[in-house]
Motif scaffolding. Structure first.
Motif, short mmCIF file in Angstrom:
data_model
loop_
_atom_site.label_atom_id
_atom_site.label_comp_id
_atom_site.label_asym_id
_atom_site.label_seq_id
_atom_site.Cartn_x
_atom_site.Cartn_y
_atom_site.Cartn_z
N ILE A 1 10.20 95.08 -87.74
CA ILE A 1 10.45 96.09 -86.71
C ILE A 1 11.56 95.56 -85.81
N ASN A 2 12.73 96.14 -85.92
CA ASN A 2 13.88 95.75 -85.12
C ASN A 2 14.11 96.82 -84.06
N THR A 3 13.66 96.56 -82.84
CA THR A 3 13.73 97.56 -81.78
C THR A 3 15.18 97.88 -81.40
N LYS A 4 16.04 96.89 -81.44
CA LYS A 4 17.44 97.12 -81.10
C LYS A 4 18.10 98.05 -82.12
N GLN A 5 17.79 97.83 -83.39
CA GLN A 5 18.36 98.68 -84.43
C GLN A 5 17.82 100.10 -84.34
N ILE A 6 16.54 100.25 -84.02
CA ILE A 6 15.96 101.58 -83.87
C ILE A 6 16.60 102.32 -82.70
N TYR A 7 16.88 101.59 -81.62
CA TYR A 7 17.53 102.21 -80.46
C TYR A 7 18.95 102.67 -80.81
N GLN A 8 19.67 101.86 -81.55
CA GLN A 8 21.03 102.23 -81.93
C GLN A 8 21.04 103.41 -82.90
N LYS A 9 20.08 103.46 -83.81
CA LYS A 9 19.98 104.60 -84.72
C LYS A 9 19.65 105.89 -83.97
N THR A 10 18.80 105.76 -82.96
CA THR A 10 18.45 106.94 -82.17
C THR A 10 19.66 107.49 -81.43
N LEU A 11 20.46 106.58 -80.85
CA LEU A 11 21.67 107.02 -80.15
C LEU A 11 22.68 107.66 -81.11
N SER A 12 22.75 107.14 -82.33
CA SER A 12 23.69 107.73 -83.30
C SER A 12 23.28 109.13 -83.72
N VAL A 13 21.97 109.40 -83.77
CA VAL A 13 21.51 110.74 -84.12
C VAL A 13 21.73 111.71 -82.97
N LEU A 14 21.67 111.22 -81.73
CA LEU A 14 21.84 112.09 -80.57
C LEU A 14 23.27 112.60 -80.44
#
Length: 247
Positions: free
Chosen positions: A86-99
């Motif tokens: 579980i990479n929280t930083k990567q999940i945050y960056q993926k979320t921003l890219s979808v937004l």
């Protein structure tokens, strides 16, 4: 006629000298050197404590020896979430890219994961629960079927050169569910069945379709020539989830 038996007389000691000679020895008393016998084990506590040497308590080193033989400390260990994948930083960056549907960073989605999609699906189910609809099982079932649908459609279009696996399909569809999750949160404050909800639903469905289509085309080979059919499949998937919000 009586028989006579020759019985030796019994002699009892009367003198004090005989008593001193036959004094019994005390228990656990070691025999003297003149008396032969087995070797005697001393039960004296003081002599045993003096003769016994205790080894010091073992001291453990502050480092842990790894499998390869190197010593690594506790501060060098990776975090628990990272060990679980579980990479929280990567999940945050993926979320921003979808937004941002106009600047999609597809290289962030090359490493697929399921923790981020699971959070979005649970949030979607929670907003539906606040609206009075229990759809947790439906959401999980539809996501699984949608991933299999996109996987089959793309591999039938790409043929043997298709490299999109089912795990990545599930990750992409889950991350692109973020606009539908936002729609379900906004619909809590809007009247059901109105024109505004219909227009807003169409905008969010197009948002999810654009992001998912772009990611599939960029991450999979031979996807650019089948962009229209991939977009149609993604549109059907997110339109299906938007019906849960409208009705």
């Amino acid at each position: 006629m009586s028989k006579q038996f020759n019985v030796p007389p019994v002699v009892f000691p009367n003198s004090t000298d005989d008593r001193r000679r036959r004094l019994p020895t005390a228990p656990f008393q070691p025999p003297n050197s003149s008396t032969p016998g087995l070797p005697f084990l001393s039960f004296d506590v003081n002599s045993a404590a003096a003769s016994t040497s205790y080894s010091p308590a073992p001291q453990f080193p502050s480092t842990i020896v790894g499998i390869g033989g190197g010593a690594t400390g506790f501060e060098d260990e990776p975090p628990l979430l990272e060990e679980l994948g579980i990479n929280t930083k990567q999940i945050y960056q993926k979320t921003l890219s979808v937004l941002n549907p106009f600047r999609i960073k597809h290289h962030l989605h090359e490493d697929a994961d399921l923790f981020g999609p699971f959070l979005f699906l649970m949030a979607f189910g929670l907003f539906q629960l606040l609206a009075g609809k229990i759809h947790f099982g439906i959401i999980l079932g539809w996501v699984t079927m949608s991933s299999m649908f996109l996987y089959v459609v793309f591999n039938m279009l790409a043929g043997r050169s298709g490299n999109l696996d089912l795990y990545k399909c599930l990750s992409l569809i889950g991350y692109c569910m973020l606009p539908i999750v936002i729609l379900s949160a906004i619909s809590l404050f809007m009247p059901q069945g109105g024109l505004a909800v219909m227009v807003l639903t169409g905008a969010f469905v197009i948002w999810s379709t654009r992001v998912c289509t772009r990611l599939v085309v960029e991450l999979a080979s031979c996807g650019d020539e089948h962009r229209g059919l991939i977009a149609y499949a993604c549109f059907l998937i997110y339109m299906l989830f938007s019906l849960l919000v409208i009705f």
